[in-house]
Design a protein around this motif. Sequence first.
Motif, PDB file in Angstrom:
ATOM      1  N   LEU A  71      -2.493  -8.995  -1.660  1.00 45.54           N
ATOM      2  CA  LEU A  71      -2.123  -7.606  -1.420  1.00 45.54           C
ATOM      3  C   LEU A  71      -1.921  -7.336   0.064  1.00 45.54           C
ATOM      4  O   LEU A  71      -0.970  -6.678   0.462  1.00 45.54           O
ATOM      5  CB  LEU A  71      -3.199  -6.663  -1.971  1.00 45.54           C
ATOM      6  N   ILE A  72      -2.806  -7.851   0.890  1.00 49.40           N
ATOM      7  CA  ILE A  72      -2.736  -7.630   2.336  1.00 49.40           C
ATOM      8  C   ILE A  72      -1.871  -8.688   3.019  1.00 49.40           C
ATOM      9  O   ILE A  72      -1.044  -8.379   3.871  1.00 49.40           O
ATOM     10  CB  ILE A  72      -4.148  -7.647   2.967  1.00 49.40           C
ATOM     11  N   ALA A  73      -2.055  -9.943   2.653  1.00 49.83           N
ATOM     12  CA  ALA A  73      -1.372 -11.047   3.331  1.00 49.83           C
ATOM     13  C   ALA A  73       0.097 -11.198   2.922  1.00 49.83           C
ATOM     14  O   ALA A  73       0.847 -11.895   3.590  1.00 49.83           O
ATOM     15  CB  ALA A  73      -2.118 -12.348   3.066  1.00 49.83           C
ATOM     16  N   ASN A  74       0.500 -10.557   1.832  1.00 52.03           N
ATOM     17  CA  ASN A  74       1.885 -10.577   1.330  1.00 52.03           C
ATOM     18  C   ASN A  74       2.185 -11.788   0.464  1.00 52.03           C
ATOM     19  O   ASN A  74       1.431 -12.748   0.399  1.00 52.03           O
ATOM     20  CB  ASN A  74       2.910 -10.522   2.458  1.00 52.03           C
ATOM     21  N   ASP A  83     -11.013  -4.880   4.187  1.00 53.82           N
ATOM     22  CA  ASP A  83     -11.722  -5.527   5.286  1.00 53.82           C
ATOM     23  C   ASP A  83     -13.020  -4.821   5.667  1.00 53.82           C
ATOM     24  O   ASP A  83     -13.217  -4.471   6.810  1.00 53.82           O
ATOM     25  CB  ASP A  83     -10.772  -5.641   6.480  1.00 53.82           C
ATOM     26  N   GLY A  84     -13.869  -4.565   4.678  1.00 52.12           N
ATOM     27  CA  GLY A  84     -15.183  -4.008   4.965  1.00 52.12           C
ATOM     28  C   GLY A  84     -15.234  -2.495   5.078  1.00 52.12           C
ATOM     29  O   GLY A  84     -16.070  -1.973   5.807  1.00 52.12           O
ATOM     30  N   GLY A  85     -14.362  -1.784   4.387  1.00 55.21           N
ATOM     31  CA  GLY A  85     -14.418  -0.328   4.364  1.00 55.21           C
ATOM     32  C   GLY A  85     -13.390   0.395   5.215  1.00 55.21           C
ATOM     33  O   GLY A  85     -13.413   1.617   5.301  1.00 55.21           O
ATOM     34  N   LYS A  86     -12.489  -0.340   5.835  1.00 57.91           N
ATOM     35  CA  LYS A  86     -11.433   0.292   6.637  1.00 57.91           C
ATOM     36  C   LYS A  86     -10.353   0.858   5.721  1.00 57.91           C
ATOM     37  O   LYS A  86     -10.211   0.439   4.572  1.00 57.91           O
ATOM     38  CB  LYS A  86     -10.805  -0.732   7.582  1.00 57.91           C
ATOM     39  N   SER A  87      -9.570   1.803   6.241  1.00 56.26           N
ATOM     40  CA  SER A  87      -8.444   2.336   5.470  1.00 56.26           C
ATOM     41  C   SER A  87      -7.494   1.209   5.100  1.00 56.26           C
ATOM     42  O   SER A  87      -7.203   0.336   5.917  1.00 56.26           O
ATOM     43  CB  SER A  87      -7.674   3.376   6.283  1.00 56.26           C
ATOM     44  N   LEU A  88      -7.030   1.240   3.861  1.00 54.18           N
ATOM     45  CA  LEU A  88      -6.063   0.246   3.392  1.00 54.18           C
ATOM     46  C   LEU A  88      -4.723   0.584   4.013  1.00 54.18           C
ATOM     47  O   LEU A  88      -4.124   1.616   3.701  1.00 54.18           O
ATOM     48  CB  LEU A  88      -5.992   0.280   1.864  1.00 54.18           C
ATOM     49  N   THR A  89      -4.264  -0.250   4.939  1.00 50.93           N
ATOM     50  CA  THR A  89      -3.048   0.030   5.694  1.00 50.93           C
ATOM     51  C   THR A  89      -2.102  -1.154   5.621  1.00 50.93           C
ATOM     52  O   THR A  89      -2.506  -2.300   5.771  1.00 50.93           O
ATOM     53  CB  THR A  89      -3.387   0.312   7.176  1.00 50.93           C
ATOM     54  N   LYS A 108       5.366  -1.977   7.334  1.00 55.43           N
ATOM     55  CA  LYS A 108       6.368  -0.993   6.939  1.00 55.43           C
ATOM     56  C   LYS A 108       6.532   0.007   8.083  1.00 55.43           C
ATOM     57  O   LYS A 108       5.623   0.211   8.865  1.00 55.43           O
ATOM     58  CB  LYS A 108       5.947  -0.233   5.682  1.00 55.43           C
ATOM     59  N   THR A 109       7.673   0.628   8.177  1.00 60.70           N
ATOM     60  CA  THR A 109       7.891   1.659   9.184  1.00 60.70           C
ATOM     61  C   THR A 109       8.252   2.938   8.467  1.00 60.70           C
ATOM     62  O   THR A 109       9.267   2.972   7.783  1.00 60.70           O
ATOM     63  CB  THR A 109       9.028   1.269  10.141  1.00 60.70           C
ATOM     64  N   PRO A 110       7.474   3.978   8.551  1.00 60.20           N
ATOM     65  CA  PRO A 110       6.171   3.999   9.223  1.00 60.20           C
ATOM     66  C   PRO A 110       5.115   3.253   8.406  1.00 60.20           C
ATOM     67  O   PRO A 110       5.342   2.940   7.242  1.00 60.20           O
ATOM     68  CB  PRO A 110       5.849   5.495   9.294  1.00 60.20           C
ATOM     69  N   ASP A 111       3.958   3.016   9.035  1.00 58.87           N
ATOM     70  CA  ASP A 111       2.850   2.367   8.330  1.00 58.87           C
ATOM     71  C   ASP A 111       2.518   3.146   7.064  1.00 58.87           C
ATOM     72  O   ASP A 111       2.630   4.369   7.028  1.00 58.87           O
ATOM     73  CB  ASP A 111       1.595   2.333   9.206  1.00 58.87           C
ATOM     74  N   ILE A 112       2.108   2.437   6.031  1.00 60.08           N
ATOM     75  CA  ILE A 112       1.640   3.074   4.805  1.00 60.08           C
ATOM     76  C   ILE A 112       0.128   2.916   4.776  1.00 60.08           C
ATOM     77  O   ILE A 112      -0.387   1.803   4.905  1.00 60.08           O
ATOM     78  CB  ILE A 112       2.274   2.416   3.563  1.00 60.08           C
ATOM     79  N   THR A 113      -0.582   4.034   4.627  1.00 62.84           N
ATOM     80  CA  THR A 113      -2.041   4.011   4.611  1.00 62.84           C
ATOM     81  C   THR A 113      -2.559   4.729   3.380  1.00 62.84           C
ATOM     82  O   THR A 113      -2.111   5.821   3.055  1.00 62.84           O
ATOM     83  CB  THR A 113      -2.612   4.682   5.882  1.00 62.84           C
TER      84      THR A 113
END
Length: 87
Positions: A8-11, A56-62, A66-71
């Motif tokens: 999901l994060i690493a693509n 990553d330990g409770g950080k916002s899923l970002t 993508k432009t703009p970032d998706i969070t």
Amino acid sequence: DWSKDSTLIANLTDDIVQNEKYHLFDTEQMRCTILDSVWGTLQNNIGVKDVYYTMDGGKSLTFADKTPDITVPTDSPYQGSYKLLNP
């Protein structure tokens, strides 16, 4: 909480073998499918009312590729990929 090493994060990468019957064409489709599938499964099969995603330990899923970032905000429940992509 998603690991920074998760697909999901690493693509999607070229070394991931995909099922021919269920092929994901790009990273955005893959992410939407995963997030919506987990969200729907937890609500429909387990009865969870609200689903929150972090990384990553409770950080916002970002997704910064993508432009703009998706969070996905940590302080409100996930409402589906349509809301995520069309705020």
